[in-house]
Design an enzyme around this catalytic site. Structure first.
Site, PDB file in Angstrom:
ATOM      1  N   TRP A  40     -18.465 -21.685  -4.912  1.00 34.66           N
ATOM      2  CA  TRP A  40     -17.947 -20.920  -6.064  1.00 34.66           C
ATOM      3  C   TRP A  40     -18.456 -19.820  -6.263  1.00 34.66           C
ATOM      4  O   TRP A  40     -17.917 -19.009  -7.335  1.00 34.66           O
ATOM      5  CB  TRP A  40     -18.044 -21.993  -7.057  1.00 34.66           C
ATOM      6  CG  TRP A  40     -16.899 -23.156  -7.180  1.00 34.66           C
ATOM      7  CD1 TRP A  40     -15.968 -23.287  -6.406  1.00 34.66           C
ATOM      8  CD2 TRP A  40     -16.960 -24.163  -8.117  1.00 34.66           C
ATOM      9  NE1 TRP A  40     -15.463 -24.515  -6.717  1.00 34.66           N
ATOM     10  CE2 TRP A  40     -16.021 -25.029  -8.056  1.00 34.66           C
ATOM     11  CE3 TRP A  40     -17.726 -24.408  -9.534  1.00 34.66           C
ATOM     12  CZ2 TRP A  40     -15.650 -26.054  -8.593  1.00 34.66           C
ATOM     13  CZ3 TRP A  40     -17.484 -25.401 -10.184  1.00 34.66           C
ATOM     14  CH2 TRP A  40     -16.287 -26.439  -9.789  1.00 34.66           C
ATOM     15  N   HIS A 138     -26.794 -17.196   2.718  1.00 30.49           N
ATOM     16  CA  HIS A 138     -25.513 -16.855   2.608  1.00 30.49           C
ATOM     17  C   HIS A 138     -25.505 -15.547   2.856  1.00 30.49           C
ATOM     18  O   HIS A 138     -26.626 -14.689   2.297  1.00 30.49           O
ATOM     19  CB  HIS A 138     -24.885 -17.267   1.131  1.00 30.49           C
ATOM     20  CG  HIS A 138     -23.429 -17.002   1.165  1.00 30.49           C
ATOM     21  ND1 HIS A 138     -23.133 -15.803   1.325  1.00 30.49           N
ATOM     22  CD2 HIS A 138     -22.292 -17.636   1.505  1.00 30.49           C
ATOM     23  CE1 HIS A 138     -21.550 -15.843   1.202  1.00 30.49           C
ATOM     24  NE2 HIS A 138     -21.207 -16.999   1.333  1.00 30.49           N
ATOM     25  N   GLU A 221     -20.446 -17.750   9.588  1.00 30.38           N
ATOM     26  CA  GLU A 221     -19.846 -17.126   8.562  1.00 30.38           C
ATOM     27  C   GLU A 221     -19.867 -15.657   8.956  1.00 30.38           C
ATOM     28  O   GLU A 221     -20.694 -14.707   8.470  1.00 30.38           O
ATOM     29  CB  GLU A 221     -20.155 -17.347   6.975  1.00 30.38           C
ATOM     30  CG  GLU A 221     -20.027 -18.702   6.365  1.00 30.38           C
ATOM     31  CD  GLU A 221     -20.005 -18.604   5.061  1.00 30.38           C
ATOM     32  OE1 GLU A 221     -19.005 -19.216   4.603  1.00 30.38           O
ATOM     33  OE2 GLU A 221     -20.812 -18.333   4.371  1.00 30.38           O
ATOM     34  N   SER A 266     -12.488 -16.352   4.709  1.00 24.22           N
ATOM     35  CA  SER A 266     -11.394 -16.278   4.305  1.00 24.22           C
ATOM     36  C   SER A 266     -10.439 -17.576   4.856  1.00 24.22           C
ATOM     37  O   SER A 266      -9.305 -17.433   5.361  1.00 24.22           O
ATOM     38  CB  SER A 266     -10.702 -14.866   4.836  1.00 24.22           C
ATOM     39  OG  SER A 266     -11.322 -13.918   4.347  1.00 24.22           O
ATOM     40  N   GLY A 287     -14.752 -20.096   0.223  1.00 25.46           N
ATOM     41  CA  GLY A 287     -15.284 -19.410  -0.933  1.00 25.46           C
ATOM     42  C   GLY A 287     -13.974 -19.284  -1.751  1.00 25.46           C
ATOM     43  O   GLY A 287     -13.660 -20.215  -2.708  1.00 25.46           O
ATOM     44  N   GLY A 288     -13.074 -18.153  -1.666  1.00 28.48           N
ATOM     45  CA  GLY A 288     -11.940 -17.899  -2.715  1.00 28.48           C
ATOM     46  C   GLY A 288     -11.159 -19.239  -2.698  1.00 28.48           C
ATOM     47  O   GLY A 288     -10.622 -19.410  -3.830  1.00 28.48           O
TER      48      GLY A 288
HETATM   49  P1  PGA Z   1     -14.351 -16.582   1.503  1.00 28.43           P
HETATM   50  O1  PGA Z   1     -15.898 -16.923   1.115  1.00 28.43           O
HETATM   51  O2  PGA Z   1     -13.778 -17.929   1.932  1.00 28.43           O
HETATM   52  O3  PGA Z   1     -13.709 -16.190   0.203  1.00 28.43           O
HETATM   53  O4  PGA Z   1     -14.091 -15.520   2.579  1.00 28.43           O
HETATM   54  C1  PGA Z   1     -16.861 -17.774   2.168  1.00 28.43           C
HETATM   55  C2  PGA Z   1     -18.050 -17.896   1.892  1.00 28.43           C
HETATM   56  O5  PGA Z   1     -18.592 -16.668   1.557  1.00 28.43           O
HETATM   57  O6  PGA Z   1     -18.681 -18.930   2.054  1.00 28.43           O
END
Ligand code: PGA
Length: 304
Positions: A40, A138, A221, A266, A287-288
């Protein structure tokens, strides 16, 4: 339910996580545990978090009631769901998800157990708040706080020491990819990130008998894919995961060869199916899309 009865990484022995996807680098008869985690970041206030938890809880329970013998049970048995709320939300989220299959983790931790570290949070504090997981390294921590690979390695080890499963995040920037440095970056981040973890210190056998929480999850990532709407293609993700899988196996030995590898960057319901179909993609760090219960549930549904 995957988070109950010891089916998760915190409730069973090495044997459970020691399986492999069956396509590469492992035992053809077993499959690694799948995980879908929601990061989050610095989003949501208490009311929105409570609403999110209620909806996810209701939907996962309803799915189990409607089709208890098919897809839902399959999902429940195979997909561990984890949420990483910001620190102030953790106690309420832990309480709201108690007894469900969803587990909770911290987005960061300090490597020390206690001390004069204003603004930081320790592994024992996370565990005391009900966390079972911790994100380490991260790319937003690396970028915003200048975290080094060595510091991240100490965070990974601290998490493991205190019964939290560390999720070590690695990934190259666009400049590094364009310069042909992707694998060198991944190799360095992985080796240094795992160096102090007990599984890389030659004690995995001892720890496997004593505590499964000593294990680790790695999240690939690519920085250029985070929050940009640019996702790695399934082939690009697989190539990186295959490379990381080999690195993990050589760093940790056969005892930890079943480490779950997540893809993040993403991820949406539209691209998750293609990514999860890859042999070395074992789940997602989202994430989003994890801020929207409908999208998050859809990603979980296609990850089983
Ligand atoms: P995102 O973020 O899905 O918004 O690209 C992923 C993350 O940073 O863990």
């Amino acid at each position: 339910m995957s988070g109950e009865g010891g089916a998760g990484p915190h409730g069973s022995g090495e044997g459970r996580r020691g399986g492999s996807a069956g396509t590469r680098n492992g035992d053809p008869g077993a499959r690694r545990r799948r995980i879908v985690a929601g990061n989050w970041k610095m989003h949501l206030l208490a009311a929105a978090a409570a609403g999110f938890c209620a909806e996810v809880r209701r939907s996962l329970a309803a799915a189990d009631r409607v089709a208890p013998t098919a897809a839902s049970l399959d999902r429940g048995a195979r997909v561990q769901v984890v949420l990483f709320p910001s620190f102030p939300l953790i106690p309420a989220v832990v309480r709201d998800l108690a007894g469900s299959e969803v587990e909770v983790g911290g987005q960061d931790l300090h490597p020390a157990e206690r001390g004069a570290h204003t603004g930081d949070v320790s592994a024992p504090q996370l565990a005391d708040a009900g966390c079972l997981w911790a994100l380490c390294g991260h790319s937003e921590r690396r970028r915003d706080h200048g975290e080094s690979d060595e510091l991240i390695g100490r965070k990974v080890a601290a998490a493991a020491r205190h019964g939290l499963t560390p999720v070590l995040c690695v990934g190259e920037t666009l400049e590094q990819r364009e310069a042909g440095e992707t694998f060198a970056v991944l190799e360095r981040q992985l080796r240094t990130g795992l160096a102090a973890h007990p599984v890389a210190a030659g004690t995995a056998g001892v720890l496997a008998a004593g505590t499964a929480a000593a294990l680790v999850v790695v999240a690939y990532e690519p920085v250029w894919a985070i929050g940009t709407g640019l996702t790695a293609s399934p082939e690009t993700a697989q190539e990186a995961h295959d490379f990381l899988r080999r690195g993990i196996c050589s760093a940790t030995g056969a005892a930890a060869g079943g480490v779950t590898l997540l893809y993040g960057g993403s991820v949406t319901p539209a691209n998750a199916a293609g990514l999860i179909a890859q042999p070395d993609v074992d789940g997602f760090l989202v994430g989003g899309a994890s801020l929207d219960p409908g999208q998050f549930l859809a990603i979980i549904a296609c990850s089983g």
